[in-house]
Write an enzyme that holds these catalytic residues in place. Structure first.
Site, PDB file in Angstrom:
ATOM      1  N   GLU A  96      -5.693  -4.950  11.017  1.00 38.00           N
ATOM      2  CA  GLU A  96      -4.008  -4.100  11.106  1.00 38.00           C
ATOM      3  C   GLU A  96      -4.209  -2.972  12.559  1.00 38.00           C
ATOM      4  O   GLU A  96      -5.629  -2.187  12.160  1.00 38.00           O
ATOM      5  CB  GLU A  96      -4.210  -2.595  10.340  1.00 38.00           C
ATOM      6  CG  GLU A  96      -3.931  -3.509   8.646  1.00 38.00           C
ATOM      7  CD  GLU A  96      -3.442  -2.218   7.487  1.00 38.00           C
ATOM      8  OE1 GLU A  96      -2.419  -3.069   7.138  1.00 38.00           O
ATOM      9  OE2 GLU A  96      -4.422  -1.796   7.293  1.00 38.00           O
TER      10      GLU A  96
ATOM     11  N   SER B 291       3.905  -2.015  10.284  1.00 34.90           N
ATOM     12  CA  SER B 291       5.008  -1.944  10.935  1.00 34.90           C
ATOM     13  C   SER B 291       5.336  -3.647  10.254  1.00 34.90           C
ATOM     14  O   SER B 291       6.549  -3.833  10.802  1.00 34.90           O
ATOM     15  CB  SER B 291       5.216  -1.423  11.994  1.00 34.90           C
ATOM     16  OG  SER B 291       4.813  -0.437  12.082  1.00 34.90           O
TER      17      SER B 291
ATOM     18  N   LYS C  42       0.097   4.314  -0.294  1.00 37.43           N
ATOM     19  CA  LYS C  42      -0.763   5.480   0.061  1.00 37.43           C
ATOM     20  C   LYS C  42      -0.346   6.714  -0.868  1.00 37.43           C
ATOM     21  O   LYS C  42       0.005   6.520  -2.008  1.00 37.43           O
ATOM     22  CB  LYS C  42      -0.244   5.938   1.659  1.00 37.43           C
ATOM     23  CG  LYS C  42      -0.175   4.590   2.479  1.00 37.43           C
ATOM     24  CD  LYS C  42      -0.215   4.796   3.717  1.00 37.43           C
ATOM     25  CE  LYS C  42      -0.351   3.696   4.511  1.00 37.43           C
ATOM     26  NZ  LYS C  42      -0.038   3.378   6.228  1.00 37.43           N
TER      27      LYS C  42
ATOM     28  N   ASN D 285       0.768  -0.775   0.116  1.00 36.10           N
ATOM     29  CA  ASN D 285       0.201   0.004   0.330  1.00 36.10           C
ATOM     30  C   ASN D 285       0.905   1.316   0.036  1.00 36.10           C
ATOM     31  O   ASN D 285       1.526   1.622   0.704  1.00 36.10           O
ATOM     32  CB  ASN D 285      -0.348  -0.104   1.195  1.00 36.10           C
ATOM     33  CG  ASN D 285      -1.165   1.432   1.430  1.00 36.10           C
ATOM     34  OD1 ASN D 285      -1.297   1.957   0.252  1.00 36.10           O
ATOM     35  ND2 ASN D 285      -2.454   1.289   2.292  1.00 36.10           N
TER      36      ASN D 285
ATOM     37  N   HIS E 153      -9.830   1.279   5.425  1.00 38.23           N
ATOM     38  CA  HIS E 153      -8.659   1.049   5.876  1.00 38.23           C
ATOM     39  C   HIS E 153      -8.743   2.160   6.981  1.00 38.23           C
ATOM     40  O   HIS E 153      -9.697   3.118   6.704  1.00 38.23           O
ATOM     41  CB  HIS E 153      -7.518   1.557   4.281  1.00 38.23           C
ATOM     42  CG  HIS E 153      -6.168   1.301   5.011  1.00 38.23           C
ATOM     43  ND1 HIS E 153      -5.455   2.666   5.935  1.00 38.23           N
ATOM     44  CD2 HIS E 153      -5.249   0.802   5.031  1.00 38.23           C
ATOM     45  CE1 HIS E 153      -4.389   2.754   6.708  1.00 38.23           C
ATOM     46  NE2 HIS E 153      -3.425   1.298   5.838  1.00 38.23           N
TER      47      HIS E 153
ATOM     48  N   GLU F 271      -7.392   4.703   7.733  1.00 36.77           N
ATOM     49  CA  GLU F 271      -6.864   6.197   7.184  1.00 36.77           C
ATOM     50  C   GLU F 271      -8.014   6.257   6.655  1.00 36.77           C
ATOM     51  O   GLU F 271      -8.495   7.730   7.587  1.00 36.77           O
ATOM     52  CB  GLU F 271      -5.264   6.259   6.431  1.00 36.77           C
ATOM     53  CG  GLU F 271      -4.165   5.891   8.211  1.00 36.77           C
ATOM     54  CD  GLU F 271      -2.904   5.523   7.015  1.00 36.77           C
ATOM     55  OE1 GLU F 271      -3.082   5.911   5.354  1.00 36.77           O
ATOM     56  OE2 GLU F 271      -2.051   5.122   7.393  1.00 36.77           O
TER      57      GLU F 271
ATOM     58  N   GLY G 138       2.233   2.469  10.967  1.00 37.18           N
ATOM     59  CA  GLY G 138       3.128   3.566  11.096  1.00 37.18           C
ATOM     60  C   GLY G 138       4.336   4.041  12.046  1.00 37.18           C
ATOM     61  O   GLY G 138       4.349   5.141  11.591  1.00 37.18           O
TER      62      GLY G 138
HETATM   63  C1  PEP Z   1      -0.949   0.372   6.453  1.00 32.59           C
HETATM   64  O1  PEP Z   1      -1.346   1.441   6.550  1.00 32.59           O
HETATM   65  O2  PEP Z   1      -1.663   0.010   6.037  1.00 32.59           O
HETATM   66  C2  PEP Z   1       0.787  -0.591   6.930  1.00 32.59           C
HETATM   67  C3  PEP Z   1       0.511  -1.278   6.932  1.00 32.59           C
HETATM   68  O3  PEP Z   1       1.468   0.582   7.220  1.00 32.59           O
HETATM   69  P1  PEP Z   1       2.799   0.019   7.710  1.00 32.59           P
HETATM   70  O4  PEP Z   1       3.143  -0.517   7.276  1.00 32.59           O
HETATM   71  O5  PEP Z   1       3.625   1.774   7.440  1.00 32.59           O
HETATM   72  O6  PEP Z   1       2.698   0.765   9.234  1.00 32.59           O
END
Ligand code: PEP
Length: 252
Positions: A168, A213, A11, A9, A96, A98, A174
């Site tokens: 998630e 992460s 973003k 992803n 998601h 976000e 992040g």
């Molecule tokens: C995400 O935003 O779906 C995600 C998993 O981000 P990150 O790997 O940067 O934590």
């Protein structure tokens, strides 16, 4: 037998030049015998990535980060599932964190987007996850269970078939914090149990992936967990080496 899947992803990152370089690096060393791979660029880079993938012999597939719940019409700034599918996308993220947090997307809208994806043959990746406070209050199962049940109830078990559910934890996205493999497995096990309320076949077949992460050095341990079938990767997917290494771990 469920096939592992890794999804990058990207973003709101990248330029034409950097995205081109990134895709080409991933294609050059791609795997794919045992684990599927999807790349989700920003909307404006979907066509670019689609063309690069189409001109290669790679088995990497295209995805998108979001879609409109509407089919077509006067919805300025929106992108429909049909448009994504037309450009060769096979998958789309829905719900998601976000989108839920920054754009106030509620479960009802997530369900509408899920249905819109299904209507044009896109695989929806339903993202669920709890905040740090919800985890501390012992509400993880309540929150993710509700996020999943709403979709199952709104869409029915037929529409759930072949989808992907991504756990998630918001506190791990992040932030550099990752759920331990045991914490992640516990929630994945719970999500599979929740799907089994609908049917045991659905629970067995649905791919449950972890996001938060994921990096080259924690991927293997996560993928060793019984109910973790891959990863949704944000930051580390912008680095070809890291992403390839995670994909390689998913191949084992
Ligand atoms: C995400 O935003 O779906 C995600 C998993 O981000 P990150 O790997 O940067 O934590």
């Amino acid at each position: 037998m469920r096939r592992n899947v890794v999804i990058g992803n990207w973003k709101m990152n990248g330029s034409v030049a950097s995205v081109t370089t990134l895709v080409k690096k991933i294609i050059a060393r791609g795997f794919g015998e045992k684990a599927d791979c999807f790349l989700c660029p920003s909307f404006v880079h979907v066509k670019l990535v689609s063309d690069i993938l189409n001109n290669s012999s790679s088995n990497i597939e295209l995805g998108a980060q979001d879609l409109s719940e509407q089919i077509e019409g006067a919805f300025t700034g929106e992108v429909s599932g049909e448009m994504l599918s037309d450009l060769g996308a096979g998958l789309v993220l829905v719900g998601h964190s976000e989108r839920r947090q920054r754009f106030d997307e509620k479960n009802y809208l997530v369900a509408e987007k899920y249905k819109a994806a299904r209507a044009v043959g896109l695989i929806p990746v339903l993202c669920v996850g709890e905040t740090q406070i919800e985890r501390e209050n012992g509400e993880t199962e309540k929150v993710v269970g509700q996020q999943l049940r709403v979709i199952v109830e709104e869409c029915g078990s037929e529409l759930m078939k072949g989808s992907i559910v991504a756990y998630e934890p918001i506190w791990a996205i992040g932030t550099g914090l990752t759920a331990t493999p045991e914490q992640a497995q516990a929630v994945h096990g719970f999500l599979r149990e929740t799907l089994s309320e609908c049917s045991s076949a659905l629970a067995d077949e649905t791919r449950l992936i972890y996001g938060g992460s994921v990096k080259a050095d924690n991927a293997t341990q996560l993928f060793e967990q019984r109910d973790i079938d891959g990863a949704l990767i944000g930051g580390a997917s912008l680095d070809a080496e890291q992403f390839l290494s995670i994909w390689e771990s998913a191949e084992r």
